[in-house]
Scaffold this active site. Structure first.
Site, PDB file in Angstrom:
ATOM      1  N   PHE A   1     -23.982 -21.103 -23.218  1.00 26.07           N
ATOM      2  CA  PHE A   1     -23.834 -19.493 -23.607  1.00 26.07           C
ATOM      3  C   PHE A   1     -24.570 -18.996 -24.917  1.00 26.07           C
ATOM      4  CE2 PHE A   1     -20.080 -20.826 -21.639  1.00 26.07           C
ATOM      5  CZ  PHE A   1     -19.575 -19.752 -20.645  1.00 26.07           C
ATOM      6  N   ASP A   2     -25.557 -17.806 -24.856  1.00 27.63           N
ATOM      7  CA  ASP A   2     -25.837 -17.252 -25.966  1.00 27.63           C
ATOM      8  C   ASP A   2     -24.772 -16.485 -26.680  1.00 27.63           C
ATOM      9  OD1 ASP A   2     -27.482 -16.044 -28.115  1.00 27.63           O
ATOM     10  OD2 ASP A   2     -27.730 -14.331 -26.858  1.00 27.63           O
ATOM     11  N   GLY A   3     -24.842 -16.273 -27.885  1.00 24.83           N
ATOM     12  CA  GLY A   3     -23.624 -15.563 -28.568  1.00 24.83           C
ATOM     13  C   GLY A   3     -23.498 -14.221 -28.404  1.00 24.83           C
TER      14      GLY A   3
ATOM     15  N   PHE B   1     -26.855 -18.890 -20.258  1.00 21.07           N
ATOM     16  CA  PHE B   1     -26.792 -17.481 -20.035  1.00 21.07           C
ATOM     17  C   PHE B   1     -27.307 -16.871 -21.372  1.00 21.07           C
ATOM     18  CE2 PHE B   1     -23.190 -18.828 -17.346  1.00 21.07           C
ATOM     19  CZ  PHE B   1     -23.277 -18.087 -16.492  1.00 21.07           C
TER      20      PHE B   1
END
EC number: 3.1.3.5
Length: 368
Positions: free
Chosen positions: A210-212, A327
């Site tokens: 995941f991106d943040g 993502f």
């Protein structure tokens, strides 16, 4: 004994020593052989409200480029006719296929540990395809031995209105407009893209990256960068280090993954857990990383690995991780991941998105 004279009856002989021991492996091998011939019982579908529901479109699960071209250029009738003529030919795997296989591998482990639990992944095929195309989709699912029992085929209408009824935790589609509709409805969703080359991914461990900002978290910090630049962003993050960020669109999906991870942890299987999560962010660790980690902690969540790249490209690192899906809210990170062989998914949320036109350009409808 004279020829033609009847034989005297003989008493049956006792089996010699070791006869039973010698016969045992033969019977065991025969039992294994016949057990393998018996049809394997499929697991029972969980109740939607108890499961982690992943809705995938047909073009996310399978490659349908040729069929989509027919649909776009020749219309729905020719498209359906082509599908009927080829319904015994399975589709090739699409970008979401390895992800779905990994979900099913996790389910097998969960059912070994918790035979009666319904807290597992439930995959739903969510498509606006005509019901006549369903036979080819079913044949393809059976060909690859996938366990997908729930279908939603809407015959040309958007399936987005059904996502909440299916208790959807994540929706993956190849249609960007439908993904935006889902995001607007408050459903975790992403547009999935095929990688530029095939990379072997784990068959036994689900890996999700995941991106943040604007994915797990809100786009608050990205708005500061866009409006005032990096220096002001670093000052803002330092001043608000102990204030949790608001949640982003995929926070709930990470939460669902964490819930399933804890089922393995409670059995002493943290190191052997078949789910592994990654935070892969352009943030710098020293100047803005603490707020991201403290936000996750405030939610009672964590990722197995946190990778702060300080603005460096994400693709090379993702190539080492080899996640089943990554993502991100920014298309240039998605493209960089694709180039390195990663299945990447775009989350159309936050300030980084291209502003929508008041009168959007007309797009050809898609057969999902």
């Amino acid at each position: 004994m004279e020829p033609g004279q009847p034989r005297e009856p003989q008493e049956p002989r006792e089996p010699g020593p070791g006869a039973e021991t010698a016969a045992a492996p033969v019977w065991e091998e025969a039992k294994i052989f016949y057990d393998n011939l018996a049809p394997k019982k499929k697991p029972k579908s969980p109740k939607p409200q108890n499961a982690v529901t992943i809705a995938v479109s047909s073009r996310a699960l399978f490659r349908m480029d040729e069929e989509q071209q027919i649909y776009t250029e020749q219309g729905v009738e020719e498209y359906v006719r082509y599908q009927l003529e080829h319904e015994n030919e399975p589709f090739s795997p699409g970008p979401a296929f390895p992800f779905v296989k990994a979900l099913e591998a996790v389910n097998r482990r969960l059912r070994e540990l918790y035979p009666d639990s319904e807290d597992v992944f439930d995959i739903v095929l969510m498509t606006n395809n005509h019901a006549q195309v369903g036979v080819r989709l079913i044949n393809s699912i059976n060909h690859y031995d996938l366990f997908i029992e729930r279908f939603c085929m809407t015959g040309g209408n958007s399936p987005i209105c059904y996502l909440k009824a299916y208790h959807t935790n994540l929706y993956l589609s190849a249609d960007a407009e439908k993904v935006r509709e889902a995001i607007d409805e408050g459903i975790a969703a992403a547009t999935i893209f095929s990688p530029s080359r095939d990379v072997v991914v784990s068959q036994s461990q689900l890996r999700v990256a995941f991106d943040g900002d604007a994915v797990l978290f809100s786009d608050e910090s990205e708005r500061i960068v866009k409006a005032h630049g990096l220096d002001r962003f670093f000052e803002h993050e330092k001043a608000h280090e102990n204030k949790p960020l608001a949640q982003g669109p995929l926070k709930g999906f990470l939460e669902a993954l964490g819930r399933l991870q804890k089922k393995f942890y409670s059995k002493g299987l943290r190191l052997e857990c078949p789910i592994r999560t990654y935070l892969v962010t352009a943030r710098s660790a020293a100047s803005s990383g603490a707020r991201a980690l403290k936000t996750l902690r405030s939610w009672g969540l964590e990722t197995d690995e946190a990778l702060f790249l300080a603005g460096a490209p994400k693709g090379p690192l993702l190539e080492k991780i080899r996640p089943h899906i990554f993502f991100d809210d920014q298309m240039f990170h998605v493209a960089g991941a694709q180039e390195m062989g990663t299945v990447a998914a775009h989350v159309p949320y936050g300030v980084a998105q291209t502003p929508r036109r008041t009168a959007p350009a007309k797009q050809a409808p898609s057969a999902q």
